[in-house]
Design a protein around this motif. Structure first.
Motif, PDB file in Angstrom:
ATOM      1  N   LEU A 161       0.825  -1.198   0.000  1.00 25.28           N
ATOM      2  CA  LEU A 161       0.000   0.000   0.000  1.00 25.28           C
ATOM      3  C   LEU A 161       0.865   1.257   0.000  1.00 25.28           C
ATOM      4  O   LEU A 161       0.606   2.205  -0.753  1.00 25.28           O
ATOM      5  CB  LEU A 161      -0.930  -0.009   1.213  1.00 25.28           C
ATOM      6  N   MET A 162       1.907   1.264   0.803  1.00 23.01           N
ATOM      7  CA  MET A 162       2.777   2.440   0.873  1.00 23.01           C
ATOM      8  C   MET A 162       3.566   2.623  -0.422  1.00 23.01           C
ATOM      9  O   MET A 162       3.707   3.747  -0.917  1.00 23.01           O
ATOM     10  CB  MET A 162       3.745   2.319   2.060  1.00 23.01           C
ATOM     11  N   LEU A 163       4.082   1.535  -0.985  1.00 25.32           N
ATOM     12  CA  LEU A 163       4.842   1.642  -2.229  1.00 25.32           C
ATOM     13  C   LEU A 163       3.940   2.100  -3.365  1.00 25.32           C
ATOM     14  O   LEU A 163       4.323   2.970  -4.160  1.00 25.32           O
ATOM     15  CB  LEU A 163       5.500   0.306  -2.585  1.00 25.32           C
ATOM     16  N   HIS A 164       2.737   1.552  -3.433  1.00 24.80           N
ATOM     17  CA  HIS A 164       1.816   1.927  -4.492  1.00 24.80           C
ATOM     18  C   HIS A 164       1.390   3.391  -4.349  1.00 24.80           C
ATOM     19  O   HIS A 164       1.288   4.110  -5.342  1.00 24.80           O
ATOM     20  CB  HIS A 164       0.598   0.994  -4.473  1.00 24.80           C
ATOM     21  N   MET A 165       1.162   3.819  -3.110  1.00 28.08           N
ATOM     22  CA  MET A 165       0.783   5.211  -2.873  1.00 28.08           C
ATOM     23  C   MET A 165       1.908   6.161  -3.283  1.00 28.08           C
ATOM     24  O   MET A 165       1.679   7.141  -4.002  1.00 28.08           O
ATOM     25  CB  MET A 165       0.447   5.426  -1.402  1.00 28.08           C
ATOM     26  N   LEU A 166       3.120   5.859  -2.853  1.00 24.82           N
ATOM     27  CA  LEU A 166       4.246   6.729  -3.199  1.00 24.82           C
ATOM     28  C   LEU A 166       4.549   6.674  -4.694  1.00 24.82           C
ATOM     29  O   LEU A 166       4.994   7.672  -5.280  1.00 24.82           O
ATOM     30  CB  LEU A 166       5.476   6.353  -2.378  1.00 24.82           C
ATOM     31  N   GLY A 167       4.317   5.517  -5.310  1.00 27.00           N
ATOM     32  CA  GLY A 167       4.467   5.433  -6.769  1.00 27.00           C
ATOM     33  C   GLY A 167       3.456   6.325  -7.474  1.00 27.00           C
ATOM     34  O   GLY A 167       3.763   6.941  -8.500  1.00 27.00           O
ATOM     35  N   GLY A 168       2.246   6.399  -6.931  1.00 25.73           N
ATOM     36  CA  GLY A 168       1.252   7.301  -7.493  1.00 25.73           C
ATOM     37  C   GLY A 168       1.656   8.753  -7.337  1.00 25.73           C
ATOM     38  O   GLY A 168       1.467   9.567  -8.250  1.00 25.73           O
ATOM     39  N   VAL A 169       2.233   9.090  -6.193  1.00 25.04           N
ATOM     40  CA  VAL A 169       2.737  10.450  -5.984  1.00 25.04           C
ATOM     41  C   VAL A 169       3.871  10.743  -6.966  1.00 25.04           C
ATOM     42  O   VAL A 169       3.937  11.842  -7.545  1.00 25.04           O
ATOM     43  CB  VAL A 169       3.211  10.647  -4.518  1.00 25.04           C
ATOM     44  N   ARG A 170       4.730   9.758  -7.192  1.00 27.41           N
ATOM     45  CA  ARG A 170       5.839   9.915  -8.143  1.00 27.41           C
ATOM     46  C   ARG A 170       5.297  10.208  -9.540  1.00 27.41           C
ATOM     47  O   ARG A 170       5.777  11.111 -10.228  1.00 27.41           O
ATOM     48  CB  ARG A 170       6.685   8.642  -8.138  1.00 27.41           C
ATOM     49  N   HIS A 171       4.275   9.464  -9.948  1.00 29.71           N
ATOM     50  CA  HIS A 171       3.689   9.687 -11.275  1.00 29.71           C
ATOM     51  C   HIS A 171       2.970  11.034 -11.337  1.00 29.71           C
ATOM     52  O   HIS A 171       2.965  11.682 -12.385  1.00 29.71           O
ATOM     53  CB  HIS A 171       2.745   8.544 -11.639  1.00 29.71           C
ATOM     54  N   PHE A 172       2.367  11.442 -10.229  1.00 30.86           N
ATOM     55  CA  PHE A 172       1.729  12.755 -10.191  1.00 30.86           C
ATOM     56  C   PHE A 172       2.766  13.858 -10.383  1.00 30.86           C
ATOM     57  O   PHE A 172       2.517  14.834 -11.098  1.00 30.86           O
ATOM     58  CB  PHE A 172       0.978  12.943  -8.873  1.00 30.86           C
ATOM     59  N   ILE A 173       3.913  13.705  -9.740  1.00 28.42           N
ATOM     60  CA  ILE A 173       4.995  14.690  -9.914  1.00 28.42           C
ATOM     61  C   ILE A 173       5.432  14.723 -11.367  1.00 28.42           C
ATOM     62  O   ILE A 173       5.624  15.794 -11.958  1.00 28.42           O
ATOM     63  CB  ILE A 173       6.183  14.358  -8.979  1.00 28.42           C
ATOM     64  N   TRP A 174       5.567  13.556 -11.974  1.00 28.73           N
ATOM     65  CA  TRP A 174       5.960  13.502 -13.389  1.00 28.73           C
ATOM     66  C   TRP A 174       4.888  14.118 -14.282  1.00 28.73           C
ATOM     67  O   TRP A 174       5.196  14.705 -15.319  1.00 28.73           O
ATOM     68  CB  TRP A 174       6.238  12.072 -13.814  1.00 28.73           C
ATOM     69  N   ASP A 175       3.613  13.967 -13.915  1.00 28.62           N
ATOM     70  CA  ASP A 175       2.536  14.546 -14.717  1.00 28.62           C
ATOM     71  C   ASP A 175       2.584  16.067 -14.729  1.00 28.62           C
ATOM     72  O   ASP A 175       2.077  16.697 -15.667  1.00 28.62           O
ATOM     73  CB  ASP A 175       1.166  14.092 -14.202  1.00 28.62           C
ATOM     74  N   THR A 176       3.180  16.672 -13.707  1.00 29.69           N
ATOM     75  CA  THR A 176       3.327  18.127 -13.690  1.00 29.69           C
ATOM     76  C   THR A 176       4.489  18.575 -14.574  1.00 29.69           C
ATOM     77  O   THR A 176       4.649  19.767 -14.796  1.00 29.69           O
ATOM     78  CB  THR A 176       3.574  18.638 -12.259  1.00 29.69           C
ATOM     79  N   GLY A 177       5.281  17.634 -15.042  1.00 22.12           N
ATOM     80  CA  GLY A 177       6.428  17.959 -15.887  1.00 22.12           C
ATOM     81  C   GLY A 177       7.719  18.087 -15.115  1.00 22.12           C
ATOM     82  O   GLY A 177       8.776  18.348 -15.689  1.00 22.12           O
ATOM     83  N   ALA A 178       7.672  17.887 -13.815  1.00 23.09           N
ATOM     84  CA  ALA A 178       8.867  18.002 -12.981  1.00 23.09           C
ATOM     85  C   ALA A 178       9.505  16.633 -12.785  1.00 23.09           C
ATOM     86  O   ALA A 178       8.821  15.606 -12.816  1.00 23.09           O
ATOM     87  CB  ALA A 178       8.510  18.595 -11.629  1.00 23.09           C
ATOM     88  N   GLY A 179      10.795  16.615 -12.581  1.00 28.77           N
ATOM     89  CA  GLY A 179      11.507  15.396 -12.222  1.00 28.77           C
ATOM     90  C   GLY A 179      11.663  14.388 -13.338  1.00 28.77           C
ATOM     91  O   GLY A 179      11.869  13.209 -13.070  1.00 28.77           O
ATOM     92  N   LEU A 180      11.585  14.817 -14.577  1.00 31.29           N
ATOM     93  CA  LEU A 180      11.686  13.875 -15.694  1.00 31.29           C
ATOM     94  C   LEU A 180      13.119  13.628 -16.156  1.00 31.29           C
ATOM     95  O   LEU A 180      13.349  12.734 -16.967  1.00 31.29           O
ATOM     96  CB  LEU A 180      10.840  14.373 -16.877  1.00 31.29           C
ATOM     97  N   GLU A 181      14.064  14.409 -15.642  1.00 26.00           N
ATOM     98  CA  GLU A 181      15.456  14.176 -16.009  1.00 26.00           C
ATOM     99  C   GLU A 181      15.888  12.833 -15.437  1.00 26.00           C
ATOM    100  O   GLU A 181      15.420  12.414 -14.385  1.00 26.00           O
ATOM    101  CB  GLU A 181      16.367  15.283 -15.456  1.00 26.00           C
ATOM    102  N   LYS A 182      16.788  12.168 -16.123  1.00 20.71           N
ATOM    103  CA  LYS A 182      17.179  10.802 -15.739  1.00 20.71           C
ATOM    104  C   LYS A 182      17.673  10.750 -14.290  1.00 20.71           C
ATOM    105  O   LYS A 182      17.265   9.876 -13.513  1.00 20.71           O
ATOM    106  CB  LYS A 182      18.248  10.289 -16.699  1.00 20.71           C
ATOM    107  N   HIS A 183      18.541  11.653 -13.918  1.00 24.06           N
ATOM    108  CA  HIS A 183      19.120  11.641 -12.576  1.00 24.06           C
ATOM    109  C   HIS A 183      18.049  11.925 -11.519  1.00 24.06           C
ATOM    110  O   HIS A 183      17.999  11.254 -10.486  1.00 24.06           O
ATOM    111  CB  HIS A 183      20.252  12.670 -12.504  1.00 24.06           C
ATOM    112  N   THR A 184      17.196  12.886 -11.783  1.00 22.64           N
ATOM    113  CA  THR A 184      16.136  13.233 -10.835  1.00 22.64           C
ATOM    114  C   THR A 184      15.113  12.121 -10.722  1.00 22.64           C
ATOM    115  O   THR A 184      14.645  11.799  -9.619  1.00 22.64           O
ATOM    116  CB  THR A 184      15.442  14.541 -11.268  1.00 22.64           C
ATOM    117  N   ALA A 185      14.754  11.506 -11.850  1.00 24.75           N
ATOM    118  CA  ALA A 185      13.793  10.400 -11.833  1.00 24.75           C
ATOM    119  C   ALA A 185      14.328   9.227 -11.022  1.00 24.75           C
ATOM    120  O   ALA A 185      13.573   8.565 -10.297  1.00 24.75           O
ATOM    121  CB  ALA A 185      13.474   9.970 -13.264  1.00 24.75           C
TER     122      ALA A 185
END
Length: 134
Positions: free
Chosen positions: A82-106
């Motif tokens: 549950l925690m991994l899936h939730m944080l993975g969703g937050v990670r994808h939400f951050i990517w949906d804003t256009g932030a954190g898409l650089e290889k090192h940041t991702a």
């Protein structure tokens, strides 16, 4: 018969023993696996809630299963999923804003997802045992 020069020096695809999957790929696969695991884990939660609404003897039976070492191991895995899936969703939400898409940041965000899921799971279980008094 000889081989043609076009196929003689072809590079071989890296095998899993040679290729190290990037952390972003690993967390993406884990996100999909935990999504499936949460489906079955939620059925267990529904079973427990149904037993809580039923006779006391049946609830004690179901609660005994979840209170056994195997039941607690399953609940620990459910909490981590549950925690991994939730944080993975937050990670994808951050990517949906256009932030954190650089290889090192991702990669940093993916590592934070893994570490954060373990830390949150431990915090939930420690708080649960503290509140329970066991």
């Amino acid at each position: 018969m000889t081989r043609s020069p076009a196929t003689h020096n072809r590079p071989l695809s890296p095998h899993l023993t040679i290729y190290r999957p990037p952390i972003t790929m690993t967390t993406s696969i884990l996100h999909r696996i935990t999504g499936g695991a949460l489906y079955f884990g939620t059925l267990l939660v529904a079973w427990w809630l149904t037993a809580a609404a039923g006779p006391q003897g049946y609830f004690d039976f179901v609660n005994g299963i979840f209170g056994s070492w195997f039941g607690r191991l399953v609940l620990l895995g459910y909490t981590w999923a549950l925690m991994l899936h939730m944080l993975g969703g937050v990670r994808h939400f951050i990517w949906d804003t256009g932030a954190g898409l650089e290889k090192h940041t991702a990669s940093k965000i993916a590592w934070a997802t893994l570490v954060g899921s373990v830390l949150l799971t431990l915090a939930i279980w420690i708080a649960g045992y503290y509140v329970r008094g066991a």
